[in-house]
Design an enzyme around this catalytic site. Structure first.
Site, PDB file in Angstrom:
ATOM      1  N   GLY A  51      44.127-125.198  -0.132  1.00 23.26           N
ATOM      2  CA  GLY A  51      45.249-124.336   0.226  1.00 23.26           C
ATOM      3  C   GLY A  51      46.485-125.044   0.752  1.00 23.26           C
ATOM      4  O   GLY A  51      47.605-124.579   0.560  1.00 23.26           O
ATOM      5  N   ASP A 110      43.165-117.817  10.194  1.00 24.48           N
ATOM      6  CA  ASP A 110      42.821-116.399  10.208  1.00 24.48           C
ATOM      7  C   ASP A 110      41.994-116.146  11.472  1.00 24.48           C
ATOM      8  O   ASP A 110      42.535-115.954  12.551  1.00 24.48           O
ATOM      9  CB  ASP A 110      42.068-116.118   8.902  1.00 24.48           C
ATOM     10  CG  ASP A 110      41.776-114.662   8.646  1.00 24.48           C
ATOM     11  OD1 ASP A 110      42.609-113.816   8.980  1.00 24.48           O
ATOM     12  OD2 ASP A 110      40.699-114.362   8.089  1.00 24.48           O
ATOM     13  N   PHE A 159      46.129-109.844   3.262  1.00 23.63           N
ATOM     14  CA  PHE A 159      45.644-111.022   2.544  1.00 23.63           C
ATOM     15  C   PHE A 159      46.801-111.650   1.774  1.00 23.63           C
ATOM     16  O   PHE A 159      47.406-111.005   0.918  1.00 23.63           O
ATOM     17  CB  PHE A 159      44.479-110.673   1.613  1.00 23.63           C
ATOM     18  CG  PHE A 159      43.713-111.889   1.187  1.00 23.63           C
ATOM     19  CD1 PHE A 159      42.680-112.389   1.976  1.00 23.63           C
ATOM     20  CD2 PHE A 159      44.048-112.563   0.022  1.00 23.63           C
ATOM     21  CE1 PHE A 159      41.993-113.546   1.603  1.00 23.63           C
ATOM     22  CE2 PHE A 159      43.361-113.714  -0.369  1.00 23.63           C
ATOM     23  CZ  PHE A 159      42.335-114.205   0.430  1.00 23.63           C
ATOM     24  N   ASP A 166      45.149-118.857  -2.285  1.00 20.88           N
ATOM     25  CA  ASP A 166      44.553-118.245  -3.466  1.00 20.88           C
ATOM     26  C   ASP A 166      43.816-116.959  -3.149  1.00 20.88           C
ATOM     27  O   ASP A 166      43.476-116.666  -2.006  1.00 20.88           O
ATOM     28  CB  ASP A 166      43.534-119.208  -4.087  1.00 20.88           C
ATOM     29  CG  ASP A 166      42.261-119.281  -3.252  1.00 20.88           C
ATOM     30  OD1 ASP A 166      42.360-119.599  -2.052  1.00 20.88           O
ATOM     31  OD2 ASP A 166      41.167-118.996  -3.787  1.00 20.88           O
TER      32      ASP A 166
HETATM   33  P1  IMP Z   1      39.340-118.683   9.237  1.00 16.25           P
HETATM   34  O1  IMP Z   1      38.175-119.613   9.436  1.00 16.25           O
HETATM   35  O2  IMP Z   1      38.926-117.239   9.367  1.00 16.25           O
HETATM   36  O3  IMP Z   1      40.515-119.012  10.134  1.00 16.25           O
HETATM   37  O4  IMP Z   1      39.786-118.800   7.730  1.00 16.25           O
HETATM   38  C1  IMP Z   1      40.535-119.851   7.306  1.00 16.25           C
HETATM   39  C2  IMP Z   1      40.501-120.013   5.801  1.00 16.25           C
HETATM   40  O5  IMP Z   1      40.262-118.783   5.093  1.00 16.25           O
HETATM   41  C3  IMP Z   1      41.870-120.467   5.363  1.00 16.25           C
HETATM   42  O6  IMP Z   1      41.989-121.882   5.431  1.00 16.25           O
HETATM   43  C4  IMP Z   1      41.959-119.920   3.962  1.00 16.25           C
HETATM   44  O7  IMP Z   1      41.356-120.834   3.061  1.00 16.25           O
HETATM   45  C5  IMP Z   1      41.153-118.642   4.009  1.00 16.25           C
HETATM   46  N1  IMP Z   1      42.040-117.486   4.247  1.00 16.25           N
HETATM   47  C6  IMP Z   1      42.136-116.733   5.363  1.00 16.25           C
HETATM   48  N2  IMP Z   1      43.043-115.759   5.239  1.00 16.25           N
HETATM   49  C7  IMP Z   1      43.556-115.901   3.998  1.00 16.25           C
HETATM   50  C8  IMP Z   1      44.604-115.201   3.266  1.00 16.25           C
HETATM   51  O8  IMP Z   1      45.244-114.240   3.722  1.00 16.25           O
HETATM   52  N3  IMP Z   1      44.850-115.665   2.020  1.00 16.25           N
HETATM   53  C9  IMP Z   1      44.201-116.726   1.458  1.00 16.25           C
HETATM   54  N4  IMP Z   1      43.258-117.415   2.107  1.00 16.25           N
HETATM   55  C10 IMP Z   1      42.933-117.007   3.364  1.00 16.25           C
END
Ligand code: IMP
Ligand code: MG
Length: 183
Positions: A51, A110, A159, A166
């Site tokens: 990403g 996130d 999202f 992606d």
């Molecule tokens: P976390 O561990 O919940 O903070 O998620 C982090 C990872 O989830 C990010 O590095 C992204 O790869 C993916 N992710 C979280 N939210 C989104 C979004 O809105 N769009 C795309 N990828 C996301």
């Protein structure tokens, strides 16, 4: 890419969240801030694949200080839209970061669980310093409080796709950030 509103794989590109001019403007600002903060230091930027690919490529070209780059790839177990905090390293760094000034470059934070795992893992390797630069964060979704030194944009709980982000590996090549339209 043809019609940007075209349907693809059951999901559609929804409204624009951040257009390309605004992205460029903010990346330029972040580059100036990071350049000032890292003058005279030993900066290694670590991009988190896939990403952060586009963001890091643009950000590093805004830096006026020397930097090296390295890349990691991680996958977090969980559902398509919720990470579990259990993270697997798919590709590790090529180089040691011991004694170096590390800046982790992320696409989006996130829940914060992936980043928390990553910073703990990297801190155990004894860097001189460790900071994080994330293009996007979703404050409403945060489950763990993990510090982010540089934030591009705070976005609502939607999202996001494009500019490296992606959905099912698609849409990374959009030059702006849009909302995924799942309707
Ligand atoms: P976390 O561990 O919940 O903070 O998620 C982090 C990872 O989830 C990010 O590095 C992204 O790869 C993916 N992710 C979280 N939210 C989104 C979004 O809105 N769009 C795309 N990828 C996301
Ligand atoms: Mg990611």
């Amino acid at each position: 890419m043809g019609d940007p509103s075209a349907s693809s794989g059951g999901s559609r590109i929804g409204e624009t969240l951040i257009d390309s001019a605004r992205l460029h403007e903010r990346v330029t600002e972040l580059g100036a801030e990071i350049s000032a903060d890292y003058a005279g230091r030993d900066l290694v930027m670590i991009g988190v694949l896939k990403g952060a690919l586009i963001f890091m490529a643009d950000l590093m070209r805004e830096l006026t200080v020397p930097c090296e780059i390295d890349l990691m790839a991680v996958s977090s177990y969980g559902s398509e839209t919720d990470s579990s905090g259990v993270v697997r390293i798919l590709k590790d760094l090529d180089t040691s970061i011991s004694g170096r000034d590390v800046l982790v470059v992320e696409d989006i934070v996130d829940s914060g669980l992936t980043l928390q795992y990553l910073t703990r893992n990297l801190n155990a390797r004894d860097p001189a310093s460790l900071e994080v630069c994330a293009l996007l964060t979703k404050p409403e979704r945060r489950r763990v409080d993990t510090p982010i030194r540089y934030v591009g944009f705070e976005i609502p709980n939607r999202f996001a796709i494009g500019y490296g982000l992606d959905h099912g590996q698609r849409h990374r090549n959009l030059d702006y950030v849009a909302v995924l339209d799942q309707g």
